[in-house]
Scaffold this motif. Structure first.
Motif, mmCIF file in Angstrom:
data_model
loop_
_atom_site.group_PDB
_atom_site.id
_atom_site.type_symbol
_atom_site.label_atom_id
_atom_site.label_comp_id
_atom_site.label_asym_id
_atom_site.label_seq_id
_atom_site.Cartn_x
_atom_site.Cartn_y
_atom_site.Cartn_z
ATOM 1 N N GLY A 37 -9.164 3.512 8.657
ATOM 2 C CA GLY A 37 -8.016 2.663 8.354
ATOM 3 C C GLY A 37 -6.726 3.455 8.227
ATOM 4 N N ARG A 38 -6.811 4.650 7.631
ATOM 5 C CA ARG A 38 -5.616 5.476 7.487
ATOM 6 C C ARG A 38 -5.078 5.893 8.858
ATOM 7 N NH1 ARG A 38 -4.068 6.915 2.790
ATOM 8 N NH2 ARG A 38 -6.119 6.552 1.868
ATOM 9 N N TRP A 39 -5.987 6.220 9.767
ATOM 10 C CA TRP A 39 -5.570 6.571 11.129
ATOM 11 C C TRP A 39 -4.965 5.370 11.846
ATOM 12 C CZ3 TRP A 39 -8.219 4.858 15.727
ATOM 13 C CH2 TRP A 39 -7.665 5.376 16.907
ATOM 14 N N LEU A 40 -5.587 4.213 11.707
ATOM 15 C CA LEU A 40 -5.074 3.005 12.353
ATOM 16 C C LEU A 40 -3.684 2.654 11.847
ATOM 17 C CD1 LEU A 40 -8.258 0.719 12.329
ATOM 18 C CD2 LEU A 40 -7.228 1.831 14.313
ATOM 19 N N ARG A 41 -3.481 2.787 10.535
ATOM 20 C CA ARG A 41 -2.189 2.445 9.959
ATOM 21 C C ARG A 41 -1.119 3.450 10.381
ATOM 22 N NH1 ARG A 41 -3.265 -1.232 5.461
ATOM 23 N NH2 ARG A 41 -1.234 -0.790 4.556
ATOM 24 N N GLU A 65 4.939 3.745 3.933
ATOM 25 C CA GLU A 65 3.888 4.064 2.974
ATOM 26 C C GLU A 65 4.063 5.455 2.373
ATOM 27 O OE1 GLU A 65 0.011 3.359 4.537
ATOM 28 O OE2 GLU A 65 0.359 1.220 4.838
ATOM 29 N N HIS A 66 4.698 6.371 3.126
ATOM 30 C CA HIS A 66 4.920 7.725 2.611
ATOM 31 C C HIS A 66 6.079 7.764 1.619
ATOM 32 C CE1 HIS A 66 2.053 9.743 5.272
ATOM 33 N NE2 HIS A 66 2.411 8.859 6.181
ATOM 34 N N LEU A 67 6.868 6.686 1.564
ATOM 35 C CA LEU A 67 7.961 6.608 0.594
ATOM 36 C C LEU A 67 7.495 6.004 -0.723
ATOM 37 C CD1 LEU A 67 10.750 5.187 2.955
ATOM 38 C CD2 LEU A 67 10.337 7.578 2.373
ATOM 39 N N LEU A 68 6.258 5.503 -0.735
ATOM 40 C CA LEU A 68 5.744 4.808 -1.910
ATOM 41 C C LEU A 68 4.601 5.593 -2.541
ATOM 42 C CD1 LEU A 68 5.589 1.231 -0.333
ATOM 43 C CD2 LEU A 68 7.274 2.027 -2.007
ATOM 44 N N SER A 69 4.508 5.527 -3.840
ATOM 45 C CA SER A 69 3.369 6.081 -4.562
ATOM 46 C C SER A 69 2.784 4.982 -5.436
ATOM 47 C CB SER A 69 3.788 7.273 -5.428
ATOM 48 O OG SER A 69 4.667 6.859 -6.461
ATOM 49 N N SER A 70 1.506 5.061 -5.691
ATOM 50 C CA SER A 70 0.839 4.011 -6.463
ATOM 51 C C SER A 70 1.432 3.868 -7.858
ATOM 52 C CB SER A 70 -0.662 4.318 -6.563
ATOM 53 O OG SER A 70 -1.250 4.315 -5.284
ATOM 54 N N GLU A 71 1.954 4.962 -8.410
ATOM 55 C CA GLU A 71 2.448 4.941 -9.790
ATOM 56 C C GLU A 71 3.678 4.055 -9.950
ATOM 57 O OE1 GLU A 71 3.769 8.090 -13.307
ATOM 58 O OE2 GLU A 71 3.177 8.808 -11.319
ATOM 59 N N THR A 130 0.836 -1.195 0.000
ATOM 60 C CA THR A 130 0.000 0.000 0.000
ATOM 61 C C THR A 130 0.867 1.240 0.000
ATOM 62 O OG1 THR A 130 -0.134 -0.117 2.414
ATOM 63 C CG2 THR A 130 -1.964 -1.060 1.163
ATOM 64 N N ALA A 131 0.414 2.258 -0.712
ATOM 65 C CA ALA A 131 1.111 3.538 -0.767
ATOM 66 C C ALA A 131 0.284 4.588 -0.047
ATOM 67 C CB ALA A 131 1.339 3.949 -2.227
ATOM 68 N N ASP A 147 8.232 -1.038 -8.254
ATOM 69 C CA ASP A 147 9.603 -0.708 -8.638
ATOM 70 C C ASP A 147 10.365 -0.099 -7.468
ATOM 71 O OD1 ASP A 147 9.209 -1.630 -11.190
ATOM 72 O OD2 ASP A 147 8.798 0.347 -12.057
ATOM 73 N N THR A 148 9.733 0.843 -6.774
ATOM 74 C CA THR A 148 10.388 1.479 -5.626
ATOM 75 C C THR A 148 10.610 0.485 -4.503
ATOM 76 O OG1 THR A 148 9.349 3.599 -6.170
ATOM 77 C CG2 THR A 148 10.248 3.360 -3.949
ATOM 78 N N TYR A 149 9.603 -0.335 -4.230
ATOM 79 C CA TYR A 149 9.726 -1.273 -3.113
ATOM 80 C C TYR A 149 10.789 -2.331 -3.397
ATOM 81 C CZ TYR A 149 8.647 -4.464 0.646
ATOM 82 O OH TYR A 149 8.758 -5.256 1.757
ATOM 83 N N LEU A 150 10.705 -2.978 -4.551
ATOM 84 C CA LEU A 150 11.630 -4.074 -4.866
ATOM 85 C C LEU A 150 13.048 -3.571 -5.132
ATOM 86 C CD1 LEU A 150 9.386 -6.283 -7.183
ATOM 87 C CD2 LEU A 150 9.938 -6.654 -4.773
ATOM 88 N N GLY A 151 13.164 -2.383 -5.705
ATOM 89 C CA GLY A 151 14.487 -1.894 -6.070
ATOM 90 C C GLY A 151 15.208 -1.123 -4.996
ATOM 91 N N VAL A 152 14.469 -0.473 -4.088
ATOM 92 C CA VAL A 152 15.092 0.413 -3.104
ATOM 93 C C VAL A 152 14.858 -0.053 -1.667
ATOM 94 C CG1 VAL A 152 15.206 2.785 -2.231
ATOM 95 C CG2 VAL A 152 14.823 2.376 -4.676
#
Length: 212
Positions: free
Chosen positions: A72-76, A137-143, A61-62, A147-152
């Motif tokens: 849910g956003r508050w819980l996370r 989650e703040h380091l990730l964007s849906s776009e 999730t981003a 790629d960001t998660y697996l590569g960085v």
């Protein structure tokens, strides 16, 4: 068991908030890989809308994920959605501290030697990687999510998990729990003085008192 009983009023409040905002179950159960690759059902408070897109979408999730409800956003953000995993600890699926359990589809992408090493211990509710990537989650964007998660992000989290497996001890576990509580309850002050070596070597209480 004592922790679950003490948290029962909070659990009931969260359950009411979830049900008032959206239809569906209070809890989410998802497949994760535990020690030695055993599949178990992780328990969390549900943070997404109860529809097909929530179950068929990305494993990650981003910050801009439309599947997440307002509650849910508050819980996370507060990590309260993770509290039901105390039940997984009670059952023996997880420990308080250990590498965070992942979905089988992501574990399949790990190098074989790293997979065997990390899965040699029970997964945990918190870990050095989850503390250092508290705002993941703040380091990730849906776009560019995967790629960001697996590569960085993933390579660094795996390195941190390996370091934990190599060096883990009772006192390290206590320190990581304290750092986790510090991040949750005094987030800004804890984050400003947190980096990897301090997480592994510096007792949180000593550091917090020194920086007050």
């Amino acid at each position: 068991m004592m922790g679950l009983l003490l948290l029962l009023p909070l659990f009931l409040l969260i359950a009411v908030l979830i049900r008032c905002e959206s239809r569906g179950p209070v809890f989410y159960r998802g497949k994760r890989l535990g020690r030695f690759g055993r599949v178990f059902a992780i328990l969390k408070f549900r943070t997404m809308w109860e529809d097909a897109s929530s179950y068929n979408g990305a494993y990650l999730t981003a910050q801009d994920d439309p599947r997440i409800t307002r509650i849910g956003r508050w819980l996370r953000a507060a990590k309260l959605n993770e509290l039901p995993q105390l039940w997984n600890v009670l059952k023996g699926d997880m420990s308080l501290v250990g590498p965070r359990p992942e979905v089988p589809q992501l574990v399949d992408k790990w190098p074989e030697n790293i997979r065997q090493e990390i899965l040699s211990v029970r997964p945990g509710i918190t870990s050095p990687a989850s503390v250092l990537y508290f705002n993941e989650e703040h380091l990730l964007s849906s776009e560019h999510l995967m790629d960001t998660y697996l590569g960085v992000i993933l390579p660094d989290k795996l390195r941190l998990d390996q370091r934990y497996v190599h060096d883990r001890s009772f006192m390290m576990d206590v320190n990581i729990v304290l750092w986790t509580l510090g991040i949750v309850f005094v987030r800004r002050k804890a984050l400003t003085c947190l980096y990897e070596e301090r997480l592994f070597t510096t007792p949180f209480i000593h550091l917090y008192k020194r920086n007050r």
